[in-house]
Design an enzyme around this catalytic site. Structure first.
Site, PDB file in Angstrom:
ATOM      1  N   ASP A   1       0.816  -1.215   0.000  1.00 28.62           N
ATOM      2  CA  ASP A   1       0.000   0.000   0.000  1.00 28.62           C
ATOM      3  C   ASP A   1       0.848   1.263   0.000  1.00 28.62           C
ATOM      4  O   ASP A   1       2.032   1.253   0.358  1.00 28.62           O
ATOM      5  CB  ASP A   1      -0.960   0.007   1.194  1.00 28.62           C
ATOM      6  CG  ASP A   1      -0.240   0.059   2.538  1.00 28.62           C
ATOM      7  OD1 ASP A   1       0.774  -0.654   2.693  1.00 28.62           O
ATOM      8  OD2 ASP A   1      -0.691   0.796   3.443  1.00 28.62           O
TER       9      ASP A   1
ATOM     10  N   GLU B   1       0.011  -1.162   5.587  1.00 31.24           N
ATOM     11  CA  GLU B   1       1.027  -0.779   6.559  1.00 31.24           C
ATOM     12  C   GLU B   1       0.911   0.678   6.949  1.00 31.24           C
ATOM     13  O   GLU B   1       1.281   1.068   8.061  1.00 31.24           O
ATOM     14  CB  GLU B   1       2.422  -1.050   5.971  1.00 31.24           C
ATOM     15  CG  GLU B   1       3.585  -0.827   6.939  1.00 31.24           C
ATOM     16  CD  GLU B   1       4.147   0.596   6.927  1.00 31.24           C
ATOM     17  OE1 GLU B   1       4.965   0.906   7.807  1.00 31.24           O
ATOM     18  OE2 GLU B   1       3.762   1.398   6.048  1.00 31.24           O
ATOM     19  N   GLU B   2       0.382   1.499   6.047  1.00 34.70           N
ATOM     20  CA  GLU B   2       0.407   2.952   6.237  1.00 34.70           C
ATOM     21  C   GLU B   2      -0.713   3.478   7.133  1.00 34.70           C
ATOM     22  O   GLU B   2      -0.772   4.680   7.393  1.00 34.70           O
ATOM     23  CB  GLU B   2       0.320   3.653   4.872  1.00 34.70           C
ATOM     24  CG  GLU B   2       1.473   3.358   3.927  1.00 34.70           C
ATOM     25  CD  GLU B   2       2.760   4.076   4.328  1.00 34.70           C
ATOM     26  OE1 GLU B   2       2.777   4.716   5.401  1.00 34.70           O
ATOM     27  OE2 GLU B   2       3.738   3.988   3.583  1.00 34.70           O
TER      28      GLU B   2
ATOM     29  N   GLU C   1      12.094  -1.480   3.901  1.00 32.41           N
ATOM     30  CA  GLU C   1      11.828  -0.058   4.062  1.00 32.41           C
ATOM     31  C   GLU C   1      12.951   0.749   3.405  1.00 32.41           C
ATOM     32  O   GLU C   1      14.089   0.276   3.303  1.00 32.41           O
ATOM     33  CB  GLU C   1      11.749   0.288   5.549  1.00 32.41           C
ATOM     34  CG  GLU C   1      10.547  -0.277   6.276  1.00 32.41           C
ATOM     35  CD  GLU C   1       9.252   0.483   5.963  1.00 32.41           C
ATOM     36  OE1 GLU C   1       9.346   1.587   5.381  1.00 32.41           O
ATOM     37  OE2 GLU C   1       8.179  -0.016   6.320  1.00 32.41           O
TER      38      GLU C   1
ATOM     39  N   HIS D   1       6.402   9.862   1.105  1.00 32.44           N
ATOM     40  CA  HIS D   1       5.127  10.570   1.280  1.00 32.44           C
ATOM     41  C   HIS D   1       5.127  11.990   0.708  1.00 32.44           C
ATOM     42  O   HIS D   1       4.115  12.669   0.801  1.00 32.44           O
ATOM     43  CB  HIS D   1       4.713  10.626   2.759  1.00 32.44           C
ATOM     44  CG  HIS D   1       4.518   9.278   3.386  1.00 32.44           C
ATOM     45  ND1 HIS D   1       4.026   9.124   4.661  1.00 32.44           N
ATOM     46  CD2 HIS D   1       4.747   8.026   2.929  1.00 32.44           C
ATOM     47  CE1 HIS D   1       3.969   7.835   4.957  1.00 32.44           C
ATOM     48  NE2 HIS D   1       4.412   7.146   3.911  1.00 32.44           N
TER      49      HIS D   1
END
Length: 368
Positions: free
Chosen positions: A74, A132-133, A161, A338
């Site tokens: 995601d 996960e977000e 990550e 992000h």
């Protein structure tokens, strides 16, 4: 809808772009999950299991150790940054678009190696998981664990990550809480008839200021030095511009090193702020680096760069809670995660793929 077939064994950069251009905001990973599952089921050396929108693919070669490599499917919401595009900069080519850094670069590397490493020297479990977000109740790793924890059995977990191809050990814990001060409302023209709750925040802010001034708050754990943080992040209070506020609330975030448990961190904060009403908003456990474990040391030697502490919280903590050492290692600079211009340097994918492939092919004596 016809499910797209990814060319997992083909060009890594093309695979990366194909994955990025399949939108997969949290709770909307269906299309990407379908595509990943269909593509992995074409790999005869893997046993593939799907739970919700999470896919687990594993080799079962009877090796003497098992490594788990995980990446989440995601992304945060798209912000006019798809489809992706390649941008040439002074230091190389970047793929720009939502999810490139966090963390479809890692997903692309893992999918490519899952398909091309049919006989690794260690058994490998490849996990591609949902949500996960967002809130933990949706997290795909927790759903897999609840369904069948044995699917996550491993001697070392590697979370892909974004670390720019450097090992980052463990992670910090995090605690968010509010403190509330009580006052008494009054007209500001007759303020002596009331008590100003916003002014009552001053002792709290002074404690925070004194903590900041008391040193760097560096904590060494298993050879890595973590930098703790304790900060006011939000303040709320006031009814109107001419009213003495009857209540005020400050939100505080404590980022703590993995030398302490979440319960110990909570007790420290309750002791520090014992004079005020505390409401805990969230509390997440940290993870020790695990670099004292033979398999982790072997991976660190193979990568060849000096491991760093992980600032922030990642799902390595979930593996630590299960008693399994876990590291962060993936392509991309986390500073771009992000952002509207989120991007990942393509050579970072190549570096991660080479390092992980080399280690998974090398002889594994001495891991245990």
């Amino acid at each position: 809808m016809k499910i797209m077939q990814l060319d997992l064994a083909g060009d890594l950069h093309d695979l990366f772009r194909d994955i990025v251009d399949i939108r997969s905001e949290s709770l909307h990973e269906d299309q990407l999950a379908d595509t990943v599952e269909e593509s992995l089921r074409g790999c005869g050396h893997l046993t593939v299991t799907r739970i919700g929108n999470s896919i687990v693919a594993a080799t079962n070669l009877g090796r003497d150790s098992r490594v788990l490599v995980a990446g989440h499917l995601d992304t945060v919401p798209v912000a006019d940054n798809l489809p992706s595009h390649v941008e040439t900069r002074d230091d190389g080519d970047y793929l720009v678009g939502r999810g490139t850094c966090d963390m479809k670069g890692g997903v692309a590397v893992a999918l490519h190696l899952a398909a091309t490493l049919a006989a690794p020297s260690r058994d490998v479990t490849w996990v591609f998981y949902e949500a996960e977000e967002i809130a933990a109740e949706h997290n795909g790793l927790l759903k897999v664990r609840s369904h069948d924890e044995s699917l996550l059995d491993c001697d070392l977990a590697i979370l892909m990550e974004p670390t720019d191809a450097i090992i980052e050990g463990g992670c910090q814990g995090t605690m968010r809480f509010t403190l509330t001060t009580e006052g008494q409302a009054a007209h500001s023209a007759r303020s002596w008839a009331g008590h100003n709750a916003i002014h009552g925040l001053l002792p709290i802010l002074q404690i925070l200021q004194d903590w900041q001034a008391d040193g760097d708050h560096l904590v060494e754990v298993d050879g890595l030095t973590y930098h703790e943080g304790l900060n006011a992040t939000m303040v709320q209070g006031g009814l109107a511009g001419n009213v003495v506020p009857p209540t005020a609330t400050v939100q505080i975030n404590y980022r703590f090193a993995p030398d302490k448990t979440a319960q110990q961190a909570e007790q420290m904060m309750r002791t520090m702020f014992a004079d005020w009403t505390m409401e805990i908003l969230d509390l997440s456990s940290p993870a020790r680096p695990g670099l004292d474990k033979p398999l982790a040391r072997s991976f660190a030697r193979s990568v060849g760069t000096t491991p760093m502490p992980k600032y922030g919280w990642t799902d390595v903590a979930r593996f630590f809670e299960m008693g399994r050492p876990a590291l962060n290692f993936g392509p991309g600079d986390a500073m771009y995660a992000h952002k509207a211009d989120e991007c990942c340097k393509l050579s970072s994918l190549d570096d991660c793929a080479r390092a992980l492939e080399s280690w998974l092919r090398e002889r594994s004596e001495g891991d245990h």
